[in-house]
Design a protein around this motif. Structure first.
Motif, PDB file in Angstrom:
ATOM      1  N   ASP A  45       0.818  -1.222   0.000  1.00 14.05           N
ATOM      2  CA  ASP A  45       0.000   0.000   0.000  1.00 14.05           C
ATOM      3  C   ASP A  45       0.852   1.273   0.000  1.00 14.05           C
ATOM      4  N   ILE A  46       2.173   1.128   0.051  1.00 11.70           N
ATOM      5  CA  ILE A  46       3.079   2.285   0.074  1.00 11.70           C
ATOM      6  C   ILE A  46       2.796   3.208  -1.110  1.00 11.70           C
ATOM      7  N   THR A  47       2.291   2.636  -2.204  1.00  8.90           N
ATOM      8  CA  THR A  47       2.000   3.439  -3.406  1.00  8.90           C
ATOM      9  C   THR A  47       0.964   4.527  -3.122  1.00  8.90           C
ATOM     10  N   GLU A  48       0.090   4.288  -2.149  1.00  2.66           N
ATOM     11  CA  GLU A  48      -0.948   5.277  -1.816  1.00  2.66           C
ATOM     12  C   GLU A  48      -0.372   6.499  -1.102  1.00  2.66           C
ATOM     13  N   TYR A  49       0.860   6.373  -0.638  1.00  4.50           N
ATOM     14  CA  TYR A  49       1.500   7.475   0.101  1.00  4.50           C
ATOM     15  C   TYR A  49       2.601   8.151  -0.719  1.00  4.50           C
ATOM     16  N   LEU A  50       2.729   7.728  -1.982  1.00  5.91           N
ATOM     17  CA  LEU A  50       3.697   8.347  -2.895  1.00  5.91           C
ATOM     18  C   LEU A  50       2.937   9.118  -3.957  1.00  5.91           C
ATOM     19  N   ARG A  51       3.574  10.183  -4.485  1.00  5.77           N
ATOM     20  CA  ARG A  51       2.908  11.018  -5.484  1.00  5.77           C
ATOM     21  C   ARG A  51       3.838  11.273  -6.665  1.00  5.77           C
ATOM     22  N   PRO A  52       3.287  11.495  -7.854  1.00  7.02           N
ATOM     23  CA  PRO A  52       4.124  11.898  -8.982  1.00  7.02           C
ATOM     24  C   PRO A  52       4.960  13.109  -8.587  1.00  7.02           C
ATOM     25  N   GLY A  53       6.229  13.092  -8.958  1.00  4.62           N
ATOM     26  CA  GLY A  53       7.109  14.201  -8.586  1.00  4.62           C
ATOM     27  C   GLY A  53       7.924  13.934  -7.338  1.00  4.62           C
ATOM     28  N   ASP A  54       7.577  12.873  -6.600  1.00  5.10           N
ATOM     29  CA  ASP A  54       8.399  12.472  -5.450  1.00  5.10           C
ATOM     30  C   ASP A  54       9.650  11.752  -5.937  1.00  5.10           C
ATOM     31  N   CYS A  55      10.603  11.573  -5.015  1.00  3.15           N
ATOM     32  CA  CYS A  55      11.825  10.814  -5.335  1.00  3.15           C
ATOM     33  C   CYS A  55      12.080   9.822  -4.204  1.00  3.15           C
ATOM     34  N   LEU A  56      12.187   8.557  -4.573  1.00  2.00           N
ATOM     35  CA  LEU A  56      12.493   7.489  -3.621  1.00  2.00           C
ATOM     36  C   LEU A  56      14.005   7.237  -3.694  1.00  2.00           C
ATOM     37  N   VAL A  57      14.690   7.295  -2.562  1.00  2.00           N
ATOM     38  CA  VAL A  57      16.147   7.084  -2.537  1.00  2.00           C
ATOM     39  C   VAL A  57      16.433   5.702  -1.948  1.00  2.00           C
ATOM     40  N   ILE A  58      17.123   4.857  -2.733  1.00  2.00           N
ATOM     41  CA  ILE A  58      17.416   3.489  -2.283  1.00  2.00           C
ATOM     42  C   ILE A  58      18.924   3.265  -2.208  1.00  2.00           C
ATOM     43  N   ASN A  59      19.334   2.425  -1.260  1.00  4.28           N
ATOM     44  CA  ASN A  59      20.747   2.082  -1.077  1.00  4.28           C
ATOM     45  C   ASN A  59      21.020   0.764  -1.792  1.00  4.28           C
ATOM     46  N   ASP A  60      21.812   0.813  -2.884  1.00  6.44           N
ATOM     47  CA  ASP A  60      22.020  -0.382  -3.704  1.00  6.44           C
ATOM     48  C   ASP A  60      23.261  -1.193  -3.307  1.00  6.44           C
ATOM     49  N   THR A  61      23.688  -1.074  -2.055  1.00  2.30           N
ATOM     50  CA  THR A  61      24.803  -1.892  -1.582  1.00  2.30           C
ATOM     51  C   THR A  61      24.412  -3.368  -1.569  1.00  2.30           C
ATOM     52  N   LYS A  62      25.428  -4.230  -1.672  1.00  2.00           N
ATOM     53  CA  LYS A  62      25.194  -5.677  -1.652  1.00  2.00           C
ATOM     54  C   LYS A  62      25.970  -6.284  -0.493  1.00  2.00           C
ATOM     55  N   VAL A  63      25.288  -7.135   0.279  1.00  2.00           N
ATOM     56  CA  VAL A  63      25.941  -7.789   1.417  1.00  2.00           C
ATOM     57  C   VAL A  63      26.875  -8.870   0.898  1.00  2.00           C
ATOM     58  N   ILE A  64      28.091  -8.890   1.438  1.00  2.00           N
ATOM     59  CA  ILE A  64      29.014  -9.967   1.074  1.00  2.00           C
ATOM     60  C   ILE A  64      28.915 -11.079   2.122  1.00  2.00           C
ATOM     61  N   PRO A  65      29.168 -12.345   1.726  1.00  2.00           N
ATOM     62  CA  PRO A  65      29.147 -13.435   2.711  1.00  2.00           C
ATOM     63  C   PRO A  65      30.379 -13.330   3.605  1.00  2.00           C
ATOM     64  N   ALA A  66      30.311 -12.417   4.563  1.00  2.00           N
ATOM     65  CA  ALA A  66      31.503 -11.913   5.263  1.00  2.00           C
ATOM     66  C   ALA A  66      31.911 -12.724   6.492  1.00  2.00           C
ATOM     67  N   ARG A  67      31.141 -13.773   6.834  1.00  2.00           N
ATOM     68  CA  ARG A  67      31.504 -14.591   8.001  1.00  2.00           C
ATOM     69  C   ARG A  67      32.285 -15.819   7.539  1.00  2.00           C
ATOM     70  N   LEU A  68      33.511 -15.926   8.020  1.00  2.00           N
ATOM     71  CA  LEU A  68      34.405 -17.013   7.611  1.00  2.00           C
ATOM     72  C   LEU A  68      34.803 -17.864   8.820  1.00  2.00           C
ATOM     73  N   PHE A  69      34.941 -19.178   8.604  1.00  2.00           N
ATOM     74  CA  PHE A  69      35.378 -20.080   9.663  1.00  2.00           C
ATOM     75  C   PHE A  69      36.677 -20.742   9.227  1.00  2.00           C
TER      76      PHE A  69
END
Length: 345
Positions: A45-69
Motif C-alpha cells: 500500500d506504500i503506493t498510496e503514500y507516494l505522489r508523482p514528482g516524489d523521489c524514492l532514494v534506495i541504497n544499492d549496496t550488496k551484502v558480502i558473505p563476510a563470516r568465515l570459519f
C-alpha cells in the motif's frame, strides 16, 4: 540526552526470525510525524503514500558473505572471522573470535588453504587488520567459503541467502543488509516508477557500527564507526530536481538517509560525492534533504531509534512502537515496516 530515554520493552517473540515469502506482504505502520497519528496498512500500500514528482532514494549496496570459519595454521585451533571493511585491495579490518588467538603474525587457513589470512595488527575496538592470500578472484572464493553475516538475534542460517539482499543490490561491500529495502519487489518498484516517482540510487556499505550498542549514558558522547558511501552525479540531480520542483524525498532506510544527509550542503543541495561518513543523527538534528522515511522497527536504545526520533519526535516514536508491540508487529531485520511522513505535505 540520556540513552535510557530511548528504551522500550520488547517481547522476545516479536523478533522476526525469517523473512516472509512475499517481500511486499509485510505490515506497514504509517506514522504522521507532525501529529503522531498512526494507520495500519500492508507494505504494498506504500503506493498510496507516494505522489508523482516524489523521489524514492534506495541504497544499492550488496551484502558480502563476510563470516568465515578457519583454523590457525600452527595449532589447528578454530577461529571465526567477520569482514568489516576493506582497507586496501587484500587488507581487511575484521572482527575475530576468539581475539586472543589472533596476535600479529598469526596465519589462518580457510577452506583447506583456498584462502589464507595473516594478522597484521590490532586496531580500534580490538579489531584485526588481516592480509588475505589466494589464487583467483577474492569475491568468488568468498562466495564459496563465506556465510551471510546475519545479526546476532537471528538464530539460524537462511535457506536462501538472497533473502538477506534487496532486489536492487549491486555494489558489494556491506557487512549487513539495508533492511528497509527488503520489503520491495521488482514489480512494486516498477509500479512506483510508472506512477511518476523518480528512483535515485545511492550506495552506503553498511558496517556493524550502525548496530553497536550505545555504551555511554549521554547520547551526545557516542561515536559512530565510519562507513563508505557513493553518490553519483545523475542520482544527485534526481534528488535536487525533485526538491527544486517541490516534490518530496523519501529515503528507504536509515542508511539511505545518512548517505544523503552526509553528502548534502548546509542549504540542502545533494552533491555527487564519494567518501566516509560517521554521521550520527539524534533529536535536535535538522534534516537537509530527507522529507519522509521508510524504515523497520529497531532495537531499544539503538542509534537507529534515535535517528527516527530525530525525524518524528521521541514521544511519537515511542508511542508508535508501543502500538506496534500491542498489534504484534514483527521487529528488526526481517520484521515489518514503518513509513514516517507528513500527511499535510
Amino acid at each position: 540526552m540520556d540513552v535510557k530515554d530511548f528504551y522500550f520493552d520488547l517481547p522476545q517473540e516479536l523478533i522476526a526470525q525469517d523473512p516472509l515469502e512475499d517481500r511486499s506482504a509485510s505490515r506497514l505502520l504509517v506514522l504522521d510525524k507532525k501529529t503522531g497519528d498512526v494507520k495500519h496498512r500492508i507494505f504494498k500500500d506504500i503506493t498510496e503514500y507516494l505522489r508523482p514528482g516524489d523521489c524514492l532514494v534506495i541504497n544499492d549496496t550488496k551484502v558480502i558473505p563476510a563470516r568465515l570459519f578457519g583454523v590457525k595454521k600452527d595449532t589447528g585451533a578454530k577461529i571465526e572471522l567477520l569482514l568489516l571493511k576493506r582497507r586496501e585491495n587484500d587488507i581487511w579490518e575484521t572482527l575475530v573470535k576468539p581475539g586472543k588467538k589472533a596476535k600479529p603474525g598469526t596465519v589462518i587457513d580457510f577452506g583447506d588453504g583456498l584462502l589464507t589470512g595473516t594478522v597484521l595488527e590490532t586496531v580500534d575496538d580490538g579489531n584485526r587488520l588481516i592480509r588475505f592470500s589466494y589464487e583467483g578472484i577474492f569475491e568468488e572464493i568468498l562466495d564459496r567459503l563465506g556465510q551471510m553475516p546475519l545479526p546476532p538475534y537471528i538464530t539460524h542460517q537462511l535457506k536462501d541467502k538472497n533473502r538477506y539482499q534487496t532486489v536492487y543490490a549491486v555494489h558489494e561491500g556491506s557487512a549487513a543488509a539495508p533492511t528497509a529495502g527488503l520489503h520491495f519487489t521488482k514489480e512494486l518498484l516498477k509500479q512506483i516508477e510508472e506512477m511518476g516517482v523518480k528512483i535515485a540510487h545511492v550506495t552506503l556499505h553498511v558496517g556493524l557500527g550502525t548496530f553497536r550498542p550505545v555504551k555511554v549514558e549521554n547520547v551526545q558522547e557516542h561515536h559512530m564507526h565510519s562507513e563508505f558511501y557513493m553518490v553519483e552525479e545523475s542520482e544527485a540531480k534526481k534528488v535536487n530536481d525533485t526538491k527544486a520542483a517541490g516534490g518530496r524525498v523519501i529515503c528507504v532506510g536509515t542508511t539511505s538517509c545518512r548517505t544523503v544527509e552526509s553528502a548534502s550542503t548546509a542549504d540542502g543541495i545533494l552533491q555527487a560525492k564519494t567518501g566516509w561518513t560517521d554521521i550520527f543523527i539524534y533529536p535536535g538534528y535538522r534534516f537537509k534533504i530527507l522529507d519522509s522515511l521508510i524504515t523497520n522497527f529497531h532495537l531499544p536504545e539503538s542509534t537507529l531509534v534515535m535517528l527516527v526520533s530525530a525525524l518524528a519526535g521521541r514521544e511519537h516514536i515511542l508511542k508508535a512502537y508501543e502500538e506496534a508491540i500491542r498489534e504484534r508487529y514483527r521487529f528488526f531485520s526481517f520484521g515489518d515496516a514503518m513509513l514516517i511522513t507528513d500527511s499535510e505535505k
